[in-house]
Design a protein around this motif. Structure first.
Motif, PDB file in Angstrom:
ATOM      1  N   MET A   1       0.794  -1.260  -0.099  1.00  0.00           N
ATOM      2  CA  MET A   1       0.003  -0.077   0.055  1.00  0.00           C
ATOM      3  C   MET A   1       0.956   1.254   0.057  1.00  0.00           C
ATOM      4  N   PRO A   2       2.105   1.394   0.600  1.00  0.00           N
ATOM      5  CA  PRO A   2       2.679   2.602   0.635  1.00  0.00           C
ATOM      6  C   PRO A   2       3.217   3.047  -0.788  1.00  0.00           C
ATOM      7  N   GLY A   3       3.627   2.003  -1.461  1.00  0.00           N
ATOM      8  CA  GLY A   3       3.914   2.332  -2.623  1.00  0.00           C
ATOM      9  C   GLY A   3       2.775   2.736  -3.642  1.00  0.00           C
ATOM     10  N   LEU A   4       1.571   2.056  -3.531  1.00  0.00           N
ATOM     11  CA  LEU A   4       0.546   2.685  -4.489  1.00  0.00           C
ATOM     12  C   LEU A   4       0.131   4.002  -3.887  1.00  0.00           C
ATOM     13  N   LEU A   5       0.431   4.396  -2.677  1.00  0.00           N
ATOM     14  CA  LEU A   5      -0.159   5.489  -2.225  1.00  0.00           C
ATOM     15  C   LEU A   5       0.870   6.600  -2.430  1.00  0.00           C
TER      16      LEU A   5
ATOM     17  N   HIS B   1       5.363   6.515  -8.328  1.00  0.00           N
ATOM     18  CA  HIS B   1       5.461   4.975  -8.073  1.00  0.00           C
ATOM     19  C   HIS B   1       5.650   4.164  -9.459  1.00  0.00           C
ATOM     20  N   SER B   2       6.770   3.257  -9.567  1.00  0.00           N
ATOM     21  CA  SER B   2       7.075   2.480 -10.675  1.00  0.00           C
ATOM     22  C   SER B   2       6.843   1.010 -10.407  1.00  0.00           C
ATOM     23  N   PRO B   3       6.035   0.271 -11.051  1.00  0.00           N
ATOM     24  CA  PRO B   3       5.872  -1.284 -10.689  1.00  0.00           C
ATOM     25  C   PRO B   3       7.229  -2.174 -11.206  1.00  0.00           C
ATOM     26  N   VAL B   4       7.096  -3.422 -11.134  1.00  0.00           N
ATOM     27  CA  VAL B   4       8.321  -4.452 -11.127  1.00  0.00           C
ATOM     28  C   VAL B   4       8.474  -4.297 -12.756  1.00  0.00           C
ATOM     29  N   GLY B   5       9.520  -4.170 -13.103  1.00  0.00           N
ATOM     30  CA  GLY B   5       9.881  -4.105 -14.482  1.00  0.00           C
ATOM     31  C   GLY B   5       9.739  -2.795 -15.112  1.00  0.00           C
ATOM     32  N   GLU B   6       9.395  -1.940 -14.732  1.00  0.00           N
ATOM     33  CA  GLU B   6       9.226  -0.524 -15.328  1.00  0.00           C
ATOM     34  C   GLU B   6       9.973   0.492 -14.533  1.00  0.00           C
ATOM     35  N   ARG B   7      10.374   1.608 -15.168  1.00  0.00           N
ATOM     36  CA  ARG B   7      10.793   2.757 -14.910  1.00  0.00           C
ATOM     37  C   ARG B   7      10.258   3.828 -15.159  1.00  0.00           C
TER      38      ARG B   7
ATOM     39  N   ASN C   1      13.614   3.766 -10.538  1.00  0.00           N
ATOM     40  CA  ASN C   1      13.876   2.309 -10.790  1.00  0.00           C
ATOM     41  C   ASN C   1      12.723   1.474 -10.800  1.00  0.00           C
ATOM     42  N   THR C   2      12.966   0.189 -11.050  1.00  0.00           N
ATOM     43  CA  THR C   2      11.777  -0.919 -11.038  1.00  0.00           C
ATOM     44  C   THR C   2      11.541  -0.859  -9.593  1.00  0.00           C
ATOM     45  N   ARG C   3      10.151  -1.077  -9.401  1.00  0.00           N
ATOM     46  CA  ARG C   3       9.607  -1.397  -8.082  1.00  0.00           C
ATOM     47  C   ARG C   3      10.115  -0.427  -6.768  1.00  0.00           C
ATOM     48  N   SER C   4       9.927   1.135  -7.281  1.00  0.00           N
ATOM     49  CA  SER C   4      10.348   1.892  -6.536  1.00  0.00           C
ATOM     50  C   SER C   4       9.238   2.956  -6.247  1.00  0.00           C
ATOM     51  N   SER C   5       9.087   3.672  -5.135  1.00  0.00           N
ATOM     52  CA  SER C   5       8.285   4.803  -5.056  1.00  0.00           C
ATOM     53  C   SER C   5       8.804   5.841  -4.350  1.00  0.00           C
ATOM     54  N   ALA C   6       8.193   6.999  -4.416  1.00  0.00           N
ATOM     55  CA  ALA C   6       8.755   8.378  -3.518  1.00  0.00           C
ATOM     56  C   ALA C   6       7.922   9.443  -3.534  1.00  0.00           C
TER      57      ALA C   6
END
Length: 309
Positions: A104-108, A112-118, A132-137
Motif C-alpha cells: 500500500m505505501p508504494g501504491l499511495l 510509483h514504478s511497478p516491477v520491470g518498469e522505470r 527504478n523498478t519497484r520504487s516509490s517516492a
C-alpha cells in the motif's frame, strides 16, 4: 494478530500469489507441479505464505464487494489475472501485517514504478527524478525547503539550482544535497548513495563527487570510488563487469516477477556485458549462448539457471 503471519517476506508472499494464479488459470503441467512442490519444500516460510494466501483467497471469494465478485468470477484473461493479483496482494498486506513492506505505501506514494518498469519525472523546481523498478517516492516542496523521500527501491535525482535546500530522506537517514546528480538505493538494512556530481551531507559529514557509501545512521560507511555502472538502469541497461552470475541474476530478478534461481554450481561463473532491461527473457537466452548453463522455465514465474548437462 497472529504473529506467524508476519514471518514471511513480501517477495515470498508474491511468489505464493503467482502460484495460486497459475493454479486458477487452468492447472499445472507435471513440470510446474514439481517446481511448485520444490518451492513449498524449500523453506518453511514458503509453506506459511502458501497457507496464508489460500486463506486470503477464501475470504475474498466470500466477499460481497462488486470488485471482488467481478474479478473472481470473470473469464480467464490477462485483465482478470492482474485484478486477482491486486486483490490477493492487498489481502496479504492487510492480513499479514507486512509493515513497511506492505504494497500500500508504494501504491499511495506520490510517484510509483511497478516491477520491470522505470519512470522519469520533471519536478516543479526543474530537478529530474528517475525511479527504478519497484520504487516509490514522495515529494514535498514548500517555500523553505525541498524534500524527496525514497520509500522503497532506487532513484536517481538530478538536483536543479534553487535557493531552497534539498533534502533526500530514506529509512536510514536524511541527506542534504547540492545541485548535482545522485543515485540512491534502499536495501533492507542500509541505503547506498552514489555521488556522480555535486556533494552530499549526512549529519554534517560530506561525501564528494566520484564517491559512493552506505549509511544506516549519521555516519558514512565503506566509502569507495564510484561504480561507473551504478546508474546504467536509467538508460535501460544492466551492465556487468566480471560480475558473479549469482549476483547478476540477483540484479536481474529485480526487473521480473516471480522467482529467478541460480544453482550453486554456476553461481561463481563470471559475466560481462551490457544487457537491455526491456527484455529479461532475451537476457536469459543469451546466458545459454555465452556461459555453460541452461535456463529451465517451470512457469513464467519460476525460472532456474543451472549447469549445462
Amino acid at each position: 494478530m497472529n504473529t506467524a503471519h508476519q514471518e514471511f517476506s513480501p517477495q515470498v508472499a508474491e511468489q505464493a500469489v503467482h502460484w495460486l494464479i497459475e493454479l486458477q488459470g487452468g492447472g499445472l503441467d507435471p513440470r510446474q507441479q514439481l517446481a511448485m512442490q520444490q518451492w513449498l519444500q524449500a523453506h518453511e516460510e514458503h509453506r506459511r505464505a502458501w497457507e496464508h494466501i489460500q486463506r486470503v483467497n477464501q475470504r475474498l471469494s466470500g466477499l460481497s464487494s462488486p470488485l471482488a465478485h467481478a474479478t473472481l468470477s470473470a473469464p480467464r484473461s490477462a485483465s482478470r489475472r492482474r485484478a486477482l493479483k491486486t486483490l490477493l496482494v492487498l489481502g496479504v498486506g492487510g492480513a499479514a501485517g507486512l509493515s513497511q513492506h506492505n504494497p500500500m505505501p508504494g501504491l499511495l506514494a506520490d510517484f510509483h514504478s511497478p516491477v520491470g518498469e522505470r519512470r522519469r519525472l520533471q519536478l516543479d523546481d526543474g530537478s529530474q527524478l528517475h525511479l527504478n523498478t519497484r520504487s516509490s517516492a514522495d515529494v514535498r516542496f514548500d517555500r523553505q525547503q525541498r524534500l524527496v523521500r525514497l520509500l522503497e527501491g532506487e532513484l536517481q535525482l538530478t538536483v536543479a539550482n534553487d535557493a531552497r535546500p534539498l533534502h533526500l530522506r530514506t529509512d536510514f537517514g536524511l541527506l542534504q544535497l547540492e545541485s548535482g546528480r545522485y543515485n540512491l538505493r534502499q536495501f533492507e538494512r542500509y541505503s547506498l548513495l552514489a555521488v556522480h556530481q555535486g556533494s552530499a551531507s549526512l549529519a554534517g559529514n560530506s561525501l564528494a563527487a566520484g564517491l559512493q557509501a552506505r549509511f544506516n545512521g549519521p555516519q558514512w560507511h565503506g566509502n569507495q570510488g564510484l561504480d561507473p555502472n551504478a546508474g546504467a538502469w536509467v538508460d535501460g541497461m544492466l551492465v556487468a563487469a566480471h560480475l558473479r552470475l549469482g549476483d547478476f541474476l540477483g540484479e536481474l530478478s529485480r526487473y521480473r516477477r516471480g522467482q529467478l534461481n541460480c544453482a550453486p554450481e554456476v553461481a561463481d561463473l563470471l559475466i560481462s556485458g551490457s544487457y537491455p532491461l526491456a527484455d529479461s527473457e532475451r537476457i536469459l537466452d543469451l546466458l545459454e549462448v555465452t556461459l555453460p548453463v541452461r535456463v529451465k522455465r517451470f512457469s513464467r514465474y519460476w525460472v532456474s539457471v543451472e549447469a549445462r548437462a
